[in-house]
Design an enzyme around this catalytic site. Structure first.
Site, mmCIF file in Angstrom:
data_model
loop_
_atom_site.group_PDB
_atom_site.id
_atom_site.type_symbol
_atom_site.label_atom_id
_atom_site.label_comp_id
_atom_site.label_asym_id
_atom_site.label_seq_id
_atom_site.Cartn_x
_atom_site.Cartn_y
_atom_site.Cartn_z
ATOM 1 N N PRO A 10 0.798 -1.223 0.000
ATOM 2 C CG PRO A 10 -0.133 -1.109 2.132
ATOM 3 C CD PRO A 10 0.582 -2.029 1.196
ATOM 4 C CG ASN A 11 -0.380 4.377 1.132
ATOM 5 O OD1 ASN A 11 -1.325 4.859 0.520
ATOM 6 N ND2 ASN A 11 -0.488 3.920 2.364
ATOM 7 N NE ARG A 18 3.199 7.045 2.120
ATOM 8 C CZ ARG A 18 3.722 5.937 2.586
ATOM 9 N NH1 ARG A 18 4.382 5.124 1.785
ATOM 10 N NH2 ARG A 18 3.576 5.613 3.839
ATOM 11 C CE1 TYR A 23 8.531 5.336 3.270
ATOM 12 C CE2 TYR A 23 7.075 7.239 3.314
ATOM 13 C CZ TYR A 23 7.478 6.028 3.834
ATOM 14 O OH TYR A 23 6.832 5.499 4.912
ATOM 15 C CG ASN A 74 8.384 -1.626 0.441
ATOM 16 O OD1 ASN A 74 7.692 -1.615 1.454
ATOM 17 N ND2 ASN A 74 9.115 -0.594 0.068
ATOM 18 C CB ALA A 77 1.279 0.392 6.519
ATOM 19 C CD GLU A 98 10.540 -7.031 6.491
ATOM 20 O OE1 GLU A 98 10.195 -6.017 7.122
ATOM 21 O OE2 GLU A 98 10.752 -8.136 7.046
ATOM 22 C CG HIS A 100 11.098 -1.824 5.059
ATOM 23 N ND1 HIS A 100 9.729 -1.782 4.984
ATOM 24 C CD2 HIS A 100 11.414 -2.973 5.707
ATOM 25 C CE1 HIS A 100 9.237 -2.864 5.575
ATOM 26 N NE2 HIS A 100 10.239 -3.605 6.001
ATOM 27 N NE ARG A 107 9.820 6.488 8.811
ATOM 28 C CZ ARG A 107 8.886 6.218 7.917
ATOM 29 N NH1 ARG A 107 9.035 5.233 7.055
ATOM 30 N NH2 ARG A 107 7.774 6.933 7.878
#
Length: 148
Positions: A10-11, A18, A23, A74, A77, A98, A100, A107
């Protein structure tokens, strides 16, 4: 030629727009082009997909078990919340890495926990778009180690 599915959650379709301070300004299309070029240099075929829907991501992971040699994921969330995605990864034999873009461990506290980390080959975080290239390299090295 091994096939790698690069799956984005998502996103991530909003990359470049964004939160560019977190990012960056590179778009998902640009990351996918970088991955295809990197894959071609290392003898990998790259397929990409993005969805904002958890069930679609689960379906793609399950299908990858029969169709791909590796997955770069990725999960956005969903990394921090989705037991269903974790269970889908655990149900397949295909190796999953995985990724990111940001260093999730530097964070907000809720981002420090990954539901999927215990069932993936490894986690790469914090190197921006290069995280994806490092994940492709990790899969290649994993295959070489498994073959030798």
């Amino acid at each position: 030629m091994p096939l790698v599915l690069i799956l984005n959650g998502p996103n991530l379709n909003r990359l470049g727009q964004r939160e560019p301070d977190v990012y960056g300004r590179v778009t998902l299309d640009e990351i996918e082009r970088m991955c295809r070029a990197h894959g071609a240099r290392h003898g990998m075929e790259i397929e990409t997909a993005q969805s904002n829907h958890e069930g679609v991501l689960i379906d793609r992971i399950q299908a990858a078990d029969n169709e791909a040699d590796g997955v770069v994921l990725n999960a956005g969330a969903y990394t921090h919340t989705s037991v269903a995605l974790r269970d889908a990864i655990a149900s397949v034999a295909v190796p999953v890495v995985e990724v990111h873009l940001s260093n999730v461990h530097a964070r907000e506290g809720f981002r420090h926990r990954s539901c999927i980390a215990p069932v993936v080959l490894g986690q790469i975080a914090g190197f921006g778009p290069a995280s994806y290239l490092l994940a492709l390299d990790a899969l290649r090295l994993h295959w070489e180690a498994s073959a030798g």
